[in-house]
Design a protein around this motif. Structure first.
Motif, PDB file in Angstrom:
ATOM      1  N   ALA A  36      34.490  46.634  42.924  1.00 36.48           N
ATOM      2  CA  ALA A  36      35.561  46.187  42.764  1.00 36.48           C
ATOM      3  C   ALA A  36      36.429  46.837  43.918  1.00 36.48           C
ATOM      4  O   ALA A  36      37.316  46.383  44.551  1.00 36.48           O
ATOM      5  CB  ALA A  36      36.209  46.264  41.460  1.00 36.48           C
ATOM      6  N   PHE A  67      36.771  45.748  47.343  1.00 30.77           N
ATOM      7  CA  PHE A  67      37.484  44.673  47.312  1.00 30.77           C
ATOM      8  C   PHE A  67      38.914  44.979  47.055  1.00 30.77           C
ATOM      9  O   PHE A  67      39.991  44.548  47.881  1.00 30.77           O
ATOM     10  CB  PHE A  67      37.062  43.391  46.447  1.00 30.77           C
ATOM     11  CG  PHE A  67      38.272  42.300  45.885  1.00 30.77           C
ATOM     12  CD1 PHE A  67      38.476  41.418  46.858  1.00 30.77           C
ATOM     13  CD2 PHE A  67      39.001  42.499  44.816  1.00 30.77           C
ATOM     14  CE1 PHE A  67      39.570  40.414  46.562  1.00 30.77           C
ATOM     15  CE2 PHE A  67      40.023  41.588  44.382  1.00 30.77           C
ATOM     16  CZ  PHE A  67      40.164  40.470  45.471  1.00 30.77           C
ATOM     17  N   LYS A  68      39.417  45.827  46.252  1.00 30.95           N
ATOM     18  CA  LYS A  68      40.727  46.283  46.071  1.00 30.95           C
ATOM     19  C   LYS A  68      40.861  47.726  45.933  1.00 30.95           C
ATOM     20  O   LYS A  68      40.530  48.476  44.883  1.00 30.95           O
ATOM     21  CB  LYS A  68      41.161  45.870  44.705  1.00 30.95           C
ATOM     22  CG  LYS A  68      42.645  46.037  44.168  1.00 30.95           C
ATOM     23  CD  LYS A  68      43.533  44.698  44.888  1.00 30.95           C
ATOM     24  CE  LYS A  68      45.170  44.774  44.437  1.00 30.95           C
ATOM     25  NZ  LYS A  68      45.648  46.132  44.368  1.00 30.95           N
ATOM     26  N   ILE A 111      32.585  40.400  39.161  1.00 34.02           N
ATOM     27  CA  ILE A 111      33.540  40.794  40.193  1.00 34.02           C
ATOM     28  C   ILE A 111      34.401  39.534  40.818  1.00 34.02           C
ATOM     29  O   ILE A 111      35.556  39.710  41.269  1.00 34.02           O
ATOM     30  CB  ILE A 111      32.746  41.222  41.775  1.00 34.02           C
ATOM     31  CG1 ILE A 111      32.302  42.744  41.411  1.00 34.02           C
ATOM     32  CG2 ILE A 111      33.428  41.235  42.876  1.00 34.02           C
ATOM     33  CD1 ILE A 111      33.374  43.924  41.224  1.00 34.02           C
ATOM     34  N   GLU A 112      33.673  38.506  40.858  1.00 35.13           N
ATOM     35  CA  GLU A 112      34.206  37.082  41.094  1.00 35.13           C
ATOM     36  C   GLU A 112      35.354  36.790  40.022  1.00 35.13           C
ATOM     37  O   GLU A 112      36.639  36.447  40.614  1.00 35.13           O
ATOM     38  CB  GLU A 112      33.235  36.043  41.188  1.00 35.13           C
ATOM     39  CG  GLU A 112      32.435  35.948  42.237  1.00 35.13           C
ATOM     40  CD  GLU A 112      33.187  35.900  43.667  1.00 35.13           C
ATOM     41  OE1 GLU A 112      34.123  34.821  43.698  1.00 35.13           O
ATOM     42  OE2 GLU A 112      32.687  36.787  44.638  1.00 35.13           O
ATOM     43  N   LYS A 142      38.237  38.940  40.871  1.00 34.28           N
ATOM     44  CA  LYS A 142      39.026  38.634  42.301  1.00 34.28           C
ATOM     45  C   LYS A 142      39.964  37.591  41.939  1.00 34.28           C
ATOM     46  O   LYS A 142      40.941  37.353  42.516  1.00 34.28           O
ATOM     47  CB  LYS A 142      37.879  38.073  43.416  1.00 34.28           C
ATOM     48  CG  LYS A 142      37.253  39.288  43.768  1.00 34.28           C
ATOM     49  CD  LYS A 142      36.171  38.447  44.804  1.00 34.28           C
ATOM     50  CE  LYS A 142      35.603  39.643  45.802  1.00 34.28           C
ATOM     51  NZ  LYS A 142      34.664  39.054  46.863  1.00 34.28           N
ATOM     52  N   ASN A 143      39.328  36.757  41.072  1.00 33.71           N
ATOM     53  CA  ASN A 143      40.189  35.456  40.609  1.00 33.71           C
ATOM     54  C   ASN A 143      41.394  35.979  39.661  1.00 33.71           C
ATOM     55  O   ASN A 143      42.573  35.318  39.994  1.00 33.71           O
ATOM     56  CB  ASN A 143      39.538  34.672  39.487  1.00 33.71           C
ATOM     57  CG  ASN A 143      38.312  33.716  40.257  1.00 33.71           C
ATOM     58  OD1 ASN A 143      38.290  33.463  41.477  1.00 33.71           O
ATOM     59  ND2 ASN A 143      37.349  33.480  39.584  1.00 33.71           N
ATOM     60  N   SER A 178      44.049  37.303  42.679  1.00 37.04           N
ATOM     61  CA  SER A 178      44.583  36.354  43.198  1.00 37.04           C
ATOM     62  C   SER A 178      45.387  35.568  42.455  1.00 37.04           C
ATOM     63  O   SER A 178      46.701  35.260  43.022  1.00 37.04           O
ATOM     64  CB  SER A 178      43.176  35.195  43.633  1.00 37.04           C
ATOM     65  OG  SER A 178      43.902  34.065  44.433  1.00 37.04           O
TER      66      SER A 178
END
Length: 252
Positions: free
Chosen positions: A201, A204-205, A233-234, A237-238, A241
């Motif tokens: 994670a 990504f962030k 992780i997806e 991410k959602n 977002s």
């Protein structure tokens, strides 16, 4: 002893190989076997003219077409279908995981090599299989067993590994390999797994707020039994977002 059918003759050819063999290679090997070892064995007892009469009786008159057909029929008996698509048993995917834990493979090529070792070395899967098959522990029978599991050639081992890596793209990560070796006990979170989730994670962030870290932990605790690391992780991410869109609308 004379073969009573072409399929029986193919089986004799296969039993001399003691290895994984693709359909096309077996076709070539079968022709070489019939006009090599089998012909020599036959002519010692009879003569060359009788040998060709014998092939006619086995319906092996046309060298290429009839021989290929015999191999394909044998293949259907052993494998159960003539599909070229991979259809692997779950046992094989478990063996891939065992291979990466045992050998700590660092990349795809090493994993293919290590899975091949597990499948073919005497102290590997062969030994376990033989312990459960006291009546027939021969190598030809073992390789026929692998065929029924979906492995017909060395190329299939590569396909097996590639399919497994789709499910576990982080398989060469040391923390992931620790997780393979020590999976979480049912109902209890695993620190290695959570650490891996946080690490992925962070890629990504990189800078997460305390609220985002808390959301990530909640995703893990609520979904660790049903989702993979990648799926969690997806989900995170959602969440990010959706959170960003909400913040943007409030600013606007």
């Amino acid at each position: 002893m004379l073969a009573k059918s072409a399929v029986e003759l193919v089986n004799r050819c296969y039993e001399e190989t003691n290895s994984l063999m693709s359909l096309e290679i077996l076709k070539e090997s079968f022709i070489a076997f019939v006009f090599g070892n089998y012909q020599e064995e036959f002519v010692l007892r009879y003569n060359l003219e009788n040998f060709y009469e014998h092939l006619d009786q086995l319906r092996l008159t046309n060298c290429r077409r009839d021989f290929d057909k015999a191999v394909e029929e044998w293949y259907m008996v052993q494998y159960g279908c003539d599909t070229k698509e991979a259809n692997f048993h779950d046992i094989l995917f478990t063996l891939v995981k065992e291979a990466i834990v045992e050998h700590q493979s660092q990349n795809r090529m090493e994993l293919i090599r290590d899975v091949t070792k597990v499948l073919t070395l005497p102290n590997g899967f062969i030994s376990r299989w033989q312990n459960g098959h006291m009546n027939d522990q021969s190598l030809p029978t073992y390789f026929k067993y692998l065929m029924k599991l979906g492995l017909r050639s060395n190329d299939d081992i590569e396909t097996l590994v590639d399919m497994w890596l789709v499910e576990y793209p982080n398989a060469f990560d040391k923390k992931q390999q620790q997780l393979f070796a020590n999976p979480p006990r049912r109902g209890r979170p695993n620190n290695v797994e959570l650490a891996l989730l946080v690490e992925k994670a962070s890629q990504f962030k990189p800078e997460m707020t305390s609220q985002e870290k808390e959301r990530l932990r909640k995703i893990y605790y609520y979904h660790r039994k049903t989702l993979t690391i990648r799926e969690m992780i997806e989900k995170f991410k959602n969440y990010i977002s959706s959170k960003n869109k909400t913040d943007d609308s409030q600013v606007g």
